[in-house]
Design a protein around this motif. Structure first.
Motif, PDB file in Angstrom:
ATOM      1  N   ARG A 144       2.674   7.621  -2.444  1.00 28.12           N
ATOM      2  CA  ARG A 144       3.672   6.568  -2.637  1.00 28.12           C
ATOM      3  C   ARG A 144       3.542   5.394  -1.679  1.00 28.12           C
ATOM      4  O   ARG A 144       4.232   4.406  -1.848  1.00 28.12           O
ATOM      5  N   LEU A 145       2.744   5.534  -0.642  1.00 32.78           N
ATOM      6  CA  LEU A 145       2.595   4.420   0.295  1.00 32.78           C
ATOM      7  C   LEU A 145       1.240   3.750   0.065  1.00 32.78           C
ATOM      8  O   LEU A 145       0.297   4.384  -0.402  1.00 32.78           O
ATOM      9  N   ARG A 146       1.187   2.465   0.414  1.00 30.56           N
ATOM     10  CA  ARG A 146      -0.084   1.750   0.253  1.00 30.56           C
ATOM     11  C   ARG A 146      -0.610   1.372   1.614  1.00 30.56           C
ATOM     12  O   ARG A 146       0.065   0.683   2.378  1.00 30.56           O
ATOM     13  N   TRP A 147      -1.765   1.840   1.918  1.00 27.57           N
ATOM     14  CA  TRP A 147      -2.349   1.530   3.226  1.00 27.57           C
ATOM     15  C   TRP A 147      -3.866   1.589   3.127  1.00 27.57           C
ATOM     16  O   TRP A 147      -4.437   2.253   2.273  1.00 27.57           O
TER      17      TRP A 147
ATOM     18  N   LEU B 164       3.048  10.043   9.014  1.00 22.15           N
ATOM     19  CA  LEU B 164       3.327  11.175   8.123  1.00 22.15           C
ATOM     20  C   LEU B 164       2.111  12.088   7.944  1.00 22.15           C
ATOM     21  O   LEU B 164       2.273  13.297   7.744  1.00 22.15           O
ATOM     22  N   ILE B 165       0.914  11.511   7.989  1.00 23.16           N
ATOM     23  CA  ILE B 165      -0.253  12.391   7.812  1.00 23.16           C
ATOM     24  C   ILE B 165      -0.793  12.900   9.149  1.00 23.16           C
ATOM     25  O   ILE B 165      -1.726  13.703   9.178  1.00 23.16           O
TER      26      ILE B 165
ATOM     27  N   HIS C 127       5.560  -2.992   0.343  1.00 23.62           N
ATOM     28  CA  HIS C 127       4.706  -1.995   0.996  1.00 23.62           C
ATOM     29  C   HIS C 127       3.997  -2.548   2.228  1.00 23.62           C
ATOM     30  O   HIS C 127       3.084  -1.946   2.747  1.00 23.62           O
TER      31      HIS C 127
ATOM     32  N   MET D  56       7.502  -6.121  -8.240  1.00 24.79           N
ATOM     33  CA  MET D  56       7.471  -5.318  -7.002  1.00 24.79           C
ATOM     34  C   MET D  56       6.039  -5.255  -6.523  1.00 24.79           C
ATOM     35  O   MET D  56       5.188  -4.652  -7.149  1.00 24.79           O
TER      36      MET D  56
ATOM     37  N   ASP E 298       3.983  -0.220   5.243  1.00 29.92           N
ATOM     38  CA  ASP E 298       3.702   1.193   4.946  1.00 29.92           C
ATOM     39  C   ASP E 298       2.728   1.846   5.926  1.00 29.92           C
ATOM     40  O   ASP E 298       2.881   3.019   6.280  1.00 29.92           O
ATOM     41  N   ALA E 299       1.719   1.105   6.350  1.00 30.41           N
ATOM     42  CA  ALA E 299       0.605   1.724   7.073  1.00 30.41           C
ATOM     43  C   ALA E 299       1.006   2.553   8.300  1.00 30.41           C
ATOM     44  O   ALA E 299       0.596   3.712   8.392  1.00 30.41           O
TER      45      ALA E 299
ATOM     46  N   PHE F  15       4.807  19.892   6.100  1.00 30.12           N
ATOM     47  CA  PHE F  15       3.791  18.925   6.512  1.00 30.12           C
ATOM     48  C   PHE F  15       2.923  18.471   5.330  1.00 30.12           C
ATOM     49  O   PHE F  15       2.483  17.324   5.281  1.00 30.12           O
TER      50      PHE F  15
ATOM     51  N   PRO G 286      10.443   3.283   4.114  1.00 25.24           N
ATOM     52  CA  PRO G 286       9.615   4.353   3.555  1.00 25.24           C
ATOM     53  C   PRO G 286      10.123   5.757   3.889  1.00 25.24           C
ATOM     54  O   PRO G 286      10.096   6.645   3.035  1.00 25.24           O
ATOM     55  N   LEU G 287      10.616   5.958   5.113  1.00 24.99           N
ATOM     56  CA  LEU G 287      11.080   7.294   5.495  1.00 24.99           C
ATOM     57  C   LEU G 287      12.283   7.700   4.662  1.00 24.99           C
ATOM     58  O   LEU G 287      12.398   8.850   4.213  1.00 24.99           O
TER      59      LEU G 287
ATOM     60  N   LEU H  56       4.945  15.790   3.460  1.00 25.88           N
ATOM     61  CA  LEU H  56       4.885  14.497   4.145  1.00 25.88           C
ATOM     62  C   LEU H  56       3.564  13.804   3.846  1.00 25.88           C
ATOM     63  O   LEU H  56       3.528  12.617   3.484  1.00 25.88           O
ATOM     64  N   ALA H  57       2.469  14.542   3.995  1.00 23.25           N
ATOM     65  CA  ALA H  57       1.155  13.949   3.769  1.00 23.25           C
ATOM     66  C   ALA H  57       1.012  13.528   2.309  1.00 23.25           C
ATOM     67  O   ALA H  57       0.525  12.432   2.013  1.00 23.25           O
TER      68      ALA H  57
ATOM     69  N   ILE I 163      14.290   0.317  -2.342  1.00 24.52           N
ATOM     70  CA  ILE I 163      13.615  -0.594  -1.421  1.00 24.52           C
ATOM     71  C   ILE I 163      14.292  -1.965  -1.440  1.00 24.52           C
ATOM     72  O   ILE I 163      14.502  -2.582  -0.399  1.00 24.52           O
TER      73      ILE I 163
ATOM     74  N   ILE J 221      -1.525  19.798  -0.253  1.00 21.57           N
ATOM     75  CA  ILE J 221      -1.446  18.332  -0.277  1.00 21.57           C
ATOM     76  C   ILE J 221      -1.911  17.808  -1.637  1.00 21.57           C
ATOM     77  O   ILE J 221      -1.252  16.981  -2.263  1.00 21.57           O
TER      78      ILE J 221
ATOM     79  N   PRO K 184       0.306  15.141  11.373  1.00 21.43           N
ATOM     80  CA  PRO K 184       0.193  16.603  11.539  1.00 21.43           C
ATOM     81  C   PRO K 184      -0.958  17.183  10.726  1.00 21.43           C
ATOM     82  O   PRO K 184      -1.732  18.005  11.246  1.00 21.43           O
TER      83      PRO K 184
ATOM     84  N   ALA L 106       2.663  10.258   1.735  1.00 20.89           N
ATOM     85  CA  ALA L 106       1.882   9.135   2.265  1.00 20.89           C
ATOM     86  C   ALA L 106       0.685   8.820   1.359  1.00 20.89           C
ATOM     87  O   ALA L 106       0.325   7.666   1.179  1.00 20.89           O
ATOM     88  N   PHE L 107       0.097   9.872   0.787  1.00 23.65           N
ATOM     89  CA  PHE L 107      -1.088   9.650  -0.049  1.00 23.65           C
ATOM     90  C   PHE L 107      -0.738   9.159  -1.453  1.00 23.65           C
ATOM     91  O   PHE L 107      -1.581   8.611  -2.149  1.00 23.65           O
TER      92      PHE L 107
ATOM     93  N   GLU M  50      12.001   1.705  -6.207  1.00 26.08           N
ATOM     94  CA  GLU M  50      12.005   0.259  -6.036  1.00 26.08           C
ATOM     95  C   GLU M  50      13.414  -0.274  -5.853  1.00 26.08           C
ATOM     96  O   GLU M  50      13.656  -1.168  -5.026  1.00 26.08           O
TER      97      GLU M  50
ATOM     98  N   VAL N 184      -9.498   8.737   3.574  1.00 26.49           N
ATOM     99  CA  VAL N 184      -8.954   9.848   4.356  1.00 26.49           C
ATOM    100  C   VAL N 184      -8.668  11.043   3.459  1.00 26.49           C
ATOM    101  O   VAL N 184      -8.980  12.188   3.795  1.00 26.49           O
TER     102      VAL N 184
ATOM    103  N   ILE O 104       3.820   3.996   9.076  1.00 28.67           N
ATOM    104  CA  ILE O 104       4.566   5.184   8.640  1.00 28.67           C
ATOM    105  C   ILE O 104       3.618   6.192   8.000  1.00 28.67           C
ATOM    106  O   ILE O 104       3.706   7.398   8.240  1.00 28.67           O
ATOM    107  N   ALA O 105       2.692   5.690   7.182  1.00 29.07           N
ATOM    108  CA  ALA O 105       1.753   6.585   6.506  1.00 29.07           C
ATOM    109  C   ALA O 105       0.944   7.394   7.517  1.00 29.07           C
ATOM    110  O   ALA O 105       0.808   8.617   7.396  1.00 29.07           O
TER     111      ALA O 105
END
Lengths: 292, 293
Positions: free
Chosen positions: A112-115, B16-17, B6, B1, B9-10, A102, A193-194, A105-106, A187, A168, B19, A109-110, A184, A121, B12-13
């Motif tokens: 490699r992903l952009r959100w 993933l977080i 992305h 890129m 992404d949101a 876990f 993403p998964l 996974l987190a 992608i 984490i 849990p 997300a923190f 990249e 958080v 999925i992100a």
């Protein structure tokens, strides 16, 4: 270059002394575990086993009859060390797998992903790094009790299974440093993403994940306070607790030291095996976590 | 890129977080707040908590046993930190200077791998007043054994010794890793200037190691403040409360007397204390950063 100076002699003497103090207790565990408890009292300083026998292991593992145990000076009530061994394995493996999975996974997300809200958080989760266990210990006990999870593996692992701020943080640091090129390319080829997480980033993070798994396994195997609070019988009690109970159940006047050391060896053996297999990696891991 | 890749992404992100967030909320945030609340209540687990305001805090101020156990804890922490870090530092420097093989470093972390319970058991055996090998040697030298765990004066230093034995190798490996980052040219320059080993240790090694030394000290302080397993298996706080550290007292209150409200108050006090000490240490570390440049 390698001349003999007084400084070097002193340094070597110091090192030998430190090593001796470090290692001697391990030798003494083995030597005592192989002794006959009655004979032990007659020659306590003998460098080798006194009255060599495997009886202490039989007592510790509950294989000796009460008469045999008494004949060797074993007084401790029989204890089911084998089931405690099994409990320790279940506890440590379950917790290690969950917490590392876990956290990975987190961390993905923190890193490699952009959100939106990512940094906020993350900052909130990091506050947990600053709060020691003592503050959450009693309320968590009450919570586990209210959930009816006392004396269960669930109660033992739940509080740390899903979330570990350090894990984490540690994995995120590493994943942030990974190059983005492979990712990249994937992608562009249409990977989501998964897929990127499980096929690219997690495999590339195998080394730090293994490091974390090792350190978590060691800490969980050796954990004492939390299992002490949430377990009270043999069904789930791990080795650390069983050992303490084993000592308390024998009369103070005539402790079964040979049996106790045999049990101690059984409890420490998995860690010693881990050391034999992963020794160098462990040393590097410790240095690595310090320099992050 | 860019953001195109992305864009999705949101969701999925958050998945993933999820849990980790749940674990954080249920087993960290909620218990922390509940602990705060409980410290203002009288709570004996079986009945509902009853709000008593600052009652527990008043009791705390007048509780001699609390202050005694706080002093015992501080004594234990100071011994563990001062001696432990000193021994670890000297060991790491010697390992580094003698260029000893990695196997030796490996052997040093053996005590770190085993549990506090195993540590406590093997040392109670070796320090046993009658049959313990250490006491047999002491008796040969001085004529009488030392009651390591059984005497008021020896109990805390003995426990600190066990704590140091268990953590020394781990700390030495951490410091060793820090030593390897110091470029050897710095030492060569020092040698050309005619500096002695001791001078180089004081003027080069210690200042450049400062960040990692601070980390080792902070980690040792935090773990020593929360010592429990070694104490519970050996002295249980005795003799006559001589080694009753704060964690032991909190445990006694909560699980011996089921006074959870008061135990929560003491946990809060210990937390505040730990936070203050850690903060102060980090501040001091920052104040000294300039001399490494």
């Amino acid at each position: 270059m390698r001349r003999i100076s007084p400084g070097r002699v002193v340094a070597w003497a110091y090192l030998v002394l430190v090593l001796a103090v470090t290692i001697f207790p391990f030798y003494w565990i083995v030597r005592t575990a192989l002794s006959n408890n009655y004979a032990l009292a007659t020659d306590p300083s003998s460098p080798g086993p006194v009255g060599f026998t495997l009886g202490a292991f039989e007592r510790a593992l509950g294989l000796a009859s009460p008469a045999e145990a008494a004949a060797q000076g074993g007084s401790a009530a029989s204890i089911d060390l084998l089931s405690a061994l099994r409990n320790s394995i279940v506890y440590a493996v379950l917790l290690t797998v969950c917490t590392v999975f876990f956290s990975a996974l987190a961390a993905f997300a923190f890193s490699r992903l952009r959100w939106k809200g990512r940094n906020a958080v993350f900052a909130v989760l990091l506050t947990a790094l600053m709060v020691p266990q003592v503050l959450t210990l009693l309320p968590n006990f009450v919570l586990i009790k209210d959930l009816g999870l006392l004396n269960s593996f669930g109660g033992m692992i739940l509080p740390t299974a899903f979330f570990s701020a350090f894990n984490i943080f540690f994995l995120r640091q590493f994943m942030q440093g990974l190059s983005t090129e492979i990712e990249e390319a994937a992608i562009i080829d249409g990977a989501g993403p998964l897929r990127v997480c499980f096929r690219i980033v997690l495999p590339m993070s195998a080394a730090p994940i293994a490091t974390l798994a090792l350190l978590t396994f060691i800490t969980t195997w050796n954990d004492y306070l939390w299992p002490l609070l949430v377990t009270n019988d043999d069904t789930v009690r791990p080795l650390t607790l069983a050992l303490a109970v084993f000592k308390q159940s024998s009369p103070q006047a005539a402790l079964d030291w040979a049996g106790l050391m045999a049990a101690t060896l059984v409890a420490a053996l998995p860690m010693l095996l881990l050391f034999v297999v992963f020794g160098r990696r462990l040393v590097n891991s410790i240095g690595f976590t310090g320099l992050k | 890129m860019g953001s195109a890749a992305h864009r999705h992404d949101a969701p999925i992100a958050w998945l993933l977080i999820a849990p980790a967030l749940a674990g954080f909320a249920v087993f960290f945030a909620y218990p922390t707040l509940r602990g705060l609340y409980l410290s203002f209540t009288e709570f004996h687990v079986l009945t509902e908590p009853r709000w008593i305001g600052l009652g527990n805090f008043h009791e705390l101020l007048q509780d001699g046993e609390f202050w005694h156990s706080l002093l015992v804890t501080i004594y234990f922490v100071v011994l563990s930190v001062v001696l432990g870090v000193l021994v670890s530092l000297v060991t790491a420097v010697i390992l580094h200077r003698l260029a000893v093989s990695a196997t030796v470093r490996g052997l040093m972390i053996l005590p770190f791998l085993i549990s506090g319970v195993v540590t406590a058991l093997v040392w109670s055996w070796m320090l046993d007043p009658q049959l313990g090998i250490v006491n047999i040697l002491i008796t040969k030298l001085t004529g009488e054994p030392v009651l390591f765990f059984g005497s008021g004066g020896w109990a805390v230093p003995t426990l600190a010794g066990l704590n140091i034995w268990k953590s020394m190798g781990y700390n030495a490996v951490l410091i060793f890793a820090g030593l390897q980052t110091i470029p050897s040219t710095v030492y060569e320059a020092g040698r050309i200037d005619g500096a002695s080993e001791l001078q180089m240790f004081r003027r080069i090694t210690v200042p450049l190691l400062r960040p990692i030394l601070v980390m080792v000290v902070v980690l040792t302080v935090i773990s020593s403040f929360q010592i429990f397993d070694i104490v519970q298996v050996t002295t249980k706080g005795g003799p006559a409360n001589a080694s009753k550290v704060l964690q032991m007292y909190i445990y006694d209150k909560a699980f011996g007397q089921f006074d959870f409200g008061y135990a929560a108050t003491m946990s809060l006090a210990l937390f505040v204390l730990l936070g203050t000490v850690t903060f102060a240490q980090l501040r001091m570390a920052r104040a000294g950063e300039s001399d490494t440049n």
